[in-house]
Design a protein around this motif. Structure first.
Motif, PDB file in Angstrom:
ATOM      1  N   GLU A 143       0.823  -1.201   0.000  1.00  7.12           N
ATOM      2  CA  GLU A 143       0.000   0.000   0.000  1.00  7.12           C
ATOM      3  C   GLU A 143       0.863   1.258   0.000  1.00  7.12           C
ATOM      4  OE1 GLU A 143      -2.436  -0.691   3.407  1.00  7.12           O
ATOM      5  OE2 GLU A 143      -3.758  -2.095   2.356  1.00  7.12           O
ATOM      6  N   ASN A 144       1.981   1.204   0.708  1.00  7.26           N
ATOM      7  CA  ASN A 144       2.869   2.358   0.765  1.00  7.26           C
ATOM      8  C   ASN A 144       3.434   2.682  -0.614  1.00  7.26           C
ATOM      9  OD1 ASN A 144       4.334   4.367   2.357  1.00  7.26           O
ATOM     10  ND2 ASN A 144       6.155   3.181   1.878  1.00  7.26           N
ATOM     11  N   HIS A 145       3.612   1.649  -1.447  1.00  6.24           N
ATOM     12  CA  HIS A 145       4.129   1.855  -2.799  1.00  6.24           C
ATOM     13  C   HIS A 145       3.013   1.935  -3.840  1.00  6.24           C
ATOM     14  CE1 HIS A 145       7.882   0.632  -0.862  1.00  6.24           C
ATOM     15  NE2 HIS A 145       8.514   1.147  -1.893  1.00  6.24           N
ATOM     16  N   GLN A 146       1.762   1.935  -3.376  1.00  8.63           N
ATOM     17  CA  GLN A 146       0.596   1.988  -4.261  1.00  8.63           C
ATOM     18  C   GLN A 146       0.724   1.004  -5.420  1.00  8.63           C
ATOM     19  OE1 GLN A 146       0.044   6.317  -4.926  1.00  8.63           O
ATOM     20  NE2 GLN A 146      -1.805   6.098  -3.692  1.00  8.63           N
ATOM     21  N   ASN A 147       1.132  -0.202  -5.066  1.00  9.10           N
ATOM     22  CA  ASN A 147       1.176  -1.315  -6.021  1.00  9.10           C
ATOM     23  C   ASN A 147       2.159  -1.116  -7.161  1.00  9.10           C
ATOM     24  OD1 ASN A 147      -0.199  -3.634  -5.414  1.00  9.10           O
ATOM     25  ND2 ASN A 147      -2.182  -2.889  -6.098  1.00  9.10           N
ATOM     26  N   HIS A 148       3.128  -0.228  -7.008  1.00  6.90           N
ATOM     27  CA  HIS A 148       4.101  -0.001  -8.069  1.00  6.90           C
ATOM     28  C   HIS A 148       5.367  -0.810  -7.790  1.00  6.90           C
ATOM     29  CE1 HIS A 148       2.092   4.115  -9.035  1.00  6.90           C
ATOM     30  NE2 HIS A 148       1.484   3.107  -9.616  1.00  6.90           N
ATOM     31  N   PHE A 149       5.541  -1.876  -8.559  1.00  3.85           N
ATOM     32  CA  PHE A 149       6.736  -2.719  -8.467  1.00  3.85           C
ATOM     33  C   PHE A 149       7.272  -2.928  -9.878  1.00  3.85           C
ATOM     34  CE2 PHE A 149       4.081  -3.694  -4.808  1.00  3.85           C
ATOM     35  CZ  PHE A 149       4.991  -3.530  -3.758  1.00  3.85           C
ATOM     36  N   PRO A 150       7.925  -1.907 -10.434  1.00  5.40           N
ATOM     37  CA  PRO A 150       8.323  -1.949 -11.844  1.00  5.40           C
ATOM     38  C   PRO A 150       9.274  -3.081 -12.180  1.00  5.40           C
ATOM     39  CG  PRO A 150       9.298  -0.045 -10.698  1.00  5.40           C
ATOM     40  CD  PRO A 150       8.273  -0.627  -9.787  1.00  5.40           C
ATOM     41  N   ASP A 151      10.103  -3.517 -11.225  1.00  3.75           N
ATOM     42  CA  ASP A 151      11.021  -4.613 -11.531  1.00  3.75           C
ATOM     43  C   ASP A 151      10.259  -5.906 -11.772  1.00  3.75           C
ATOM     44  OD1 ASP A 151      10.285  -4.470  -8.806  1.00  3.75           O
ATOM     45  OD2 ASP A 151      11.966  -5.748  -8.218  1.00  3.75           O
ATOM     46  N   LEU A 152       9.174  -6.133 -11.016  1.00  4.01           N
ATOM     47  CA  LEU A 152       8.357  -7.327 -11.228  1.00  4.01           C
ATOM     48  C   LEU A 152       7.594  -7.223 -12.548  1.00  4.01           C
ATOM     49  CD1 LEU A 152       6.944  -7.867  -7.604  1.00  4.01           C
ATOM     50  CD2 LEU A 152       8.947  -8.919  -8.666  1.00  4.01           C
ATOM     51  N   GLU A 153       7.097  -6.013 -12.856  1.00  5.95           N
ATOM     52  CA  GLU A 153       6.411  -5.803 -14.142  1.00  5.95           C
ATOM     53  C   GLU A 153       7.348  -6.142 -15.303  1.00  5.95           C
ATOM     54  OE1 GLU A 153       3.307  -4.797 -14.803  1.00  5.95           O
ATOM     55  OE2 GLU A 153       2.541  -3.931 -12.938  1.00  5.95           O
ATOM     56  N   ARG A 154       8.586  -5.631 -15.237  1.00  2.00           N
ATOM     57  CA  ARG A 154       9.534  -5.862 -16.340  1.00  2.00           C
ATOM     58  C   ARG A 154       9.865  -7.342 -16.482  1.00  2.00           C
ATOM     59  NH1 ARG A 154      11.839  -0.996 -14.360  1.00  2.00           N
ATOM     60  NH2 ARG A 154      13.262  -2.188 -13.034  1.00  2.00           N
ATOM     61  N   ALA A 155      10.036  -8.020 -15.350  1.00  2.37           N
ATOM     62  CA  ALA A 155      10.361  -9.449 -15.409  1.00  2.37           C
ATOM     63  C   ALA A 155       9.237 -10.228 -16.083  1.00  2.37           C
ATOM     64  CB  ALA A 155      10.615  -9.985 -14.002  1.00  2.37           C
ATOM     65  N   ALA A 156       7.982  -9.875 -15.765  1.00  2.00           N
ATOM     66  CA  ALA A 156       6.837 -10.563 -16.376  1.00  2.00           C
ATOM     67  C   ALA A 156       6.732 -10.242 -17.869  1.00  2.00           C
ATOM     68  CB  ALA A 156       5.545 -10.172 -15.651  1.00  2.00           C
ATOM     69  N   ARG A 280       8.175 -13.862  -0.970  1.00  2.00           N
ATOM     70  CA  ARG A 280       8.328 -14.502  -2.281  1.00  2.00           C
ATOM     71  C   ARG A 280       6.962 -14.894  -2.854  1.00  2.00           C
ATOM     72  NH1 ARG A 280      13.735 -18.362  -1.699  1.00  2.00           N
ATOM     73  NH2 ARG A 280      15.249 -16.637  -1.821  1.00  2.00           N
ATOM     74  N   ASP A 281       6.046 -15.274  -1.980  1.00  2.00           N
ATOM     75  CA  ASP A 281       4.679 -15.565  -2.399  1.00  2.00           C
ATOM     76  C   ASP A 281       4.067 -14.332  -3.041  1.00  2.00           C
ATOM     77  OD1 ASP A 281       2.022 -16.291  -2.644  1.00  2.00           O
ATOM     78  OD2 ASP A 281       1.623 -16.251  -0.497  1.00  2.00           O
ATOM     79  N   PHE A 282       4.205 -13.168  -2.362  1.00  2.00           N
ATOM     80  CA  PHE A 282       3.646 -11.934  -2.917  1.00  2.00           C
ATOM     81  C   PHE A 282       4.291 -11.594  -4.257  1.00  2.00           C
ATOM     82  CE2 PHE A 282       4.244  -7.389  -3.614  1.00  2.00           C
ATOM     83  CZ  PHE A 282       2.919  -6.990  -3.756  1.00  2.00           C
ATOM     84  N   GLU A 283       5.611 -11.680  -4.330  1.00  2.00           N
ATOM     85  CA  GLU A 283       6.299 -11.356  -5.580  1.00  2.00           C
ATOM     86  C   GLU A 283       5.811 -12.230  -6.729  1.00  2.00           C
ATOM     87  OE1 GLU A 283      10.716  -9.672  -4.858  1.00  2.00           O
ATOM     88  OE2 GLU A 283      10.480 -11.785  -4.399  1.00  2.00           O
ATOM     89  N   SER A 284       5.671 -13.523  -6.459  1.00  2.00           N
ATOM     90  CA  SER A 284       5.259 -14.454  -7.512  1.00  2.00           C
ATOM     91  C   SER A 284       3.815 -14.213  -7.917  1.00  2.00           C
ATOM     92  CB  SER A 284       5.454 -15.894  -7.034  1.00  2.00           C
ATOM     93  OG  SER A 284       6.811 -16.136  -6.730  1.00  2.00           O
ATOM     94  N   SER A 285       2.962 -13.865  -6.933  1.00  2.00           N
ATOM     95  CA  SER A 285       1.569 -13.561  -7.238  1.00  2.00           C
ATOM     96  C   SER A 285       1.453 -12.278  -8.056  1.00  2.00           C
ATOM     97  CB  SER A 285       0.766 -13.433  -5.940  1.00  2.00           C
ATOM     98  OG  SER A 285      -0.571 -13.094  -6.202  1.00  2.00           O
ATOM     99  N   PHE A 286       2.218 -11.256  -7.680  1.00  2.00           N
ATOM    100  CA  PHE A 286       2.211 -10.009  -8.445  1.00  2.00           C
ATOM    101  C   PHE A 286       2.727 -10.257  -9.863  1.00  2.00           C
ATOM    102  CE2 PHE A 286       3.613  -5.966 -10.016  1.00  2.00           C
ATOM    103  CZ  PHE A 286       2.761  -5.032  -9.458  1.00  2.00           C
TER     104      PHE A 286
END
Length: 508
Positions: A143-156, A280-286
């Protein structure tokens, strides 16, 4: 002016107050130091010394504090502990989402050593499991990052090539290219009682055995969207964490989490390895959501469809995946999302707009407000989605929310309500409107009419303008219905007469 010794005894909130004042006035530490130099070069703090003051590592001299007080036009006494105004010590999040935090003051009580001792004891006494605490930490980070995880987006995006609506077969081929061996098994759903005492069906949909064997439940062949999600999660785990894996399980009807050893998540014992595994669960789900609904193509699809919930059909994903991704890809940041199995059971929560929980998702509460949309849809199921305009008093300020809710049945047979919503106040303000006046007027109308009211024409016009700009169709549908008062708990119900007693009798 207090002496040095008395200042030390009265300065526990001082660093937090200076930091929040500085940020509220959009000053860097370099800016503040420079302004102090212009007032009194002899007692002006350097940038490094300011940093230590704000972090509670140093206490300024009375003369130095006097210089800082002049910059902000405050009395010196305002900085001391006897005047701990809540707004002055609440951490400033800027435009980031999530609920408000608290100042970790006095700082010596929040040292790493003290917290390492106190947190396990707190969990033990409150009955919160180590896994629940891990999920709470992760949710606050999300929530603090408002769902912004650009490294995970790029990997996907590198794996899926930004392709929307990948087929199950395409995902199976990706999994095989990453070295996963796939086997099919039969595993029926089981009746379980979760940590909140809620009865539910649990279906193990898939599990992984190290180093590379993935077992999929044959029931997933009848539920392609869930099959695609599970495959995407394991692909994400493989891409992000390589062969560093344990025996993992994904299930429906209970908290979805990676499970290591059978007893690793039970009890209140805090295990750092469990927290790492939950992350890791959260990262993989995202990653899975980003793989199935890549940001740019999915945002374009949402724009074409006015953010309708049934866009999930065109994206080839479940409603829950589509609604969670809405909160990520939308250019408007003030979203929330709930996945409710029943009163007292929120499986997934996201609150980038800071909305409180309608009930506890770690333990049951005795006075939930039943006027939240998720409550109403649980008690009044419908085959169609529905929109609701809600007004909530949050921190002495009325806020207007709009949400869209839908009833679904998961592959295990559990009834659920999915709800995605936004905070309308920032959008009203962005269009030059006065959100506080509009929300206060709606609040008074609802109070006068037993808790709900038709929306006046002039307010409809303002909200319709916002709906058009945000391009969210269900806001327009919500405007045509009744606006409803909701509250964080029944005990603070603003209705006249209060419905708290009825809520308590119905849900206690």
């Amino acid at each position: 002016m207090p002496g040095p010794k008395s200042l030390i005894r009265q300065s526990h909130f001082l660093g937090t107050k200076i930091r929040n004042l500085r940020k509220n006035n959009h000053l860097t530490m370099e800016d503040l130091s420079a302004r102090c130099v212009r007032i009194d070069p002899q007692y002006a703090p350097s940038v490094s010394y300011l940093s230590m003051i704000e972090r509670g590592k140093r206490v300024p001299s009375p003369e130095m504090l006097g210089v800082v007080a002049q910059v902000f036009q405050k009395e010196l006494a305002w900085f001391l502990d006897d005047e701990p105004e809540l707004q002055a010590i609440t951490p400033n999040k800027g435009n980031r989402g999530g609920v408000n935090g608290m100042a970790l003051e006095p700082s010596f009580l929040f040292s790493n050593d003290i917290l390492q001792i106190a947190i396990p004891e707190m969990l033990s006494q409150t009955g919160i499991t180590g896994r629940q605490f891990a999920h709470l930490l992760i949710r606050a980070h999300q929530e603090n990052h408002q769902n912004h995880f650009p490294d995970l987006e790029r990997a996907a995006e590198e794996i899926g090539k930004k392709q929307l609506n990948l087929s199950a077969q395409e995902l199976i081929e990706i999994a095989k290219r990453l070295g996963l061996t796939i086997r099919w098994i039969d595993r029926p759903a089981n009746d379980i009682k979760d940590e909140l005492g809620t009865q539910a069906k649990q279906l193990v949909t898939s599990f992984m055995e190290a180093p590379n064997t993935l077992y999929l439940n044959t029931m997933l062949k009848e539920c392609p969207t869930r099959l695609k999600y599970d495959l995407s999660v394991y692909i994400g785990h493989r891409v992000l964490h390589g062969s560093e894996t344990v025996n993992n399980i994904l299930s429906i009807g209970h908290h979805q989490h990676w499970q290591g050893q059978p007893d690793s998540h039970t009890g209140s014992e805090l295990n750092s390895q469990d927290i790492l595994q939950a992350w890791r669960d959260f990262e993989s789900s995202f990653f899975a959501g980003a793989l199935l609904c890549p940001k740019v193509p999915f945002r374009q699809l949402l724009d074409r469809c006015g953010y309708e919930i049934d866009v999930h059909k065109r994206a080839g994903v479940s409603p829950s995946v589509a609604m969670r991704r809405m909160t990520v890809v939308s250019p408007y940041p003030h979203w929330h999302y709930f996945d409710a199995y029943g009163p007292g059971k929120l499986k997934a929560v996201y609150r980038g707009n800071g909305i409180p929980l309608p009930w506890g998702n770690m333990r049951k509460v005795n006075d939930p407000c039943q006027h939240w949309a998720v409550f109403r849809r649980l008690s009044e199921p419908s085959g169609r989605s529905s929109a609701q305009i809600s007004i909530l008093n949050l921190g002495q300020e009325s806020r207007i929310y709009c949400c869209e809710s839908v009833n679904v049945t998961d592959p295990a047979g559990n009834n659920r309500v999915l709800c995605a919503g936004i905070d309308l106040n920032p959008a009203i303000t962005a269009q030059g409107g006065d959100a506080s006046i509009i929300s206060d007027e709606l609040t008074q109308l609802c109070v006068q009419n037993g808790g709900e009211s038709q929306i006046p024409t002039h307010i409809k016009h303002s909200l319709k303008t916002v709906a058009k700009i945000l391009n969210i169709n269900w806001i327009e549908r919500g405007i045509e219905g009744q606006a409803r008062l909701i509250c964080s708990r029944g005990a603070v119900c603003p209705r006249e007469p209060s419905c708290y007693q009825g809520c308590k009798e119905l849900y206690s």
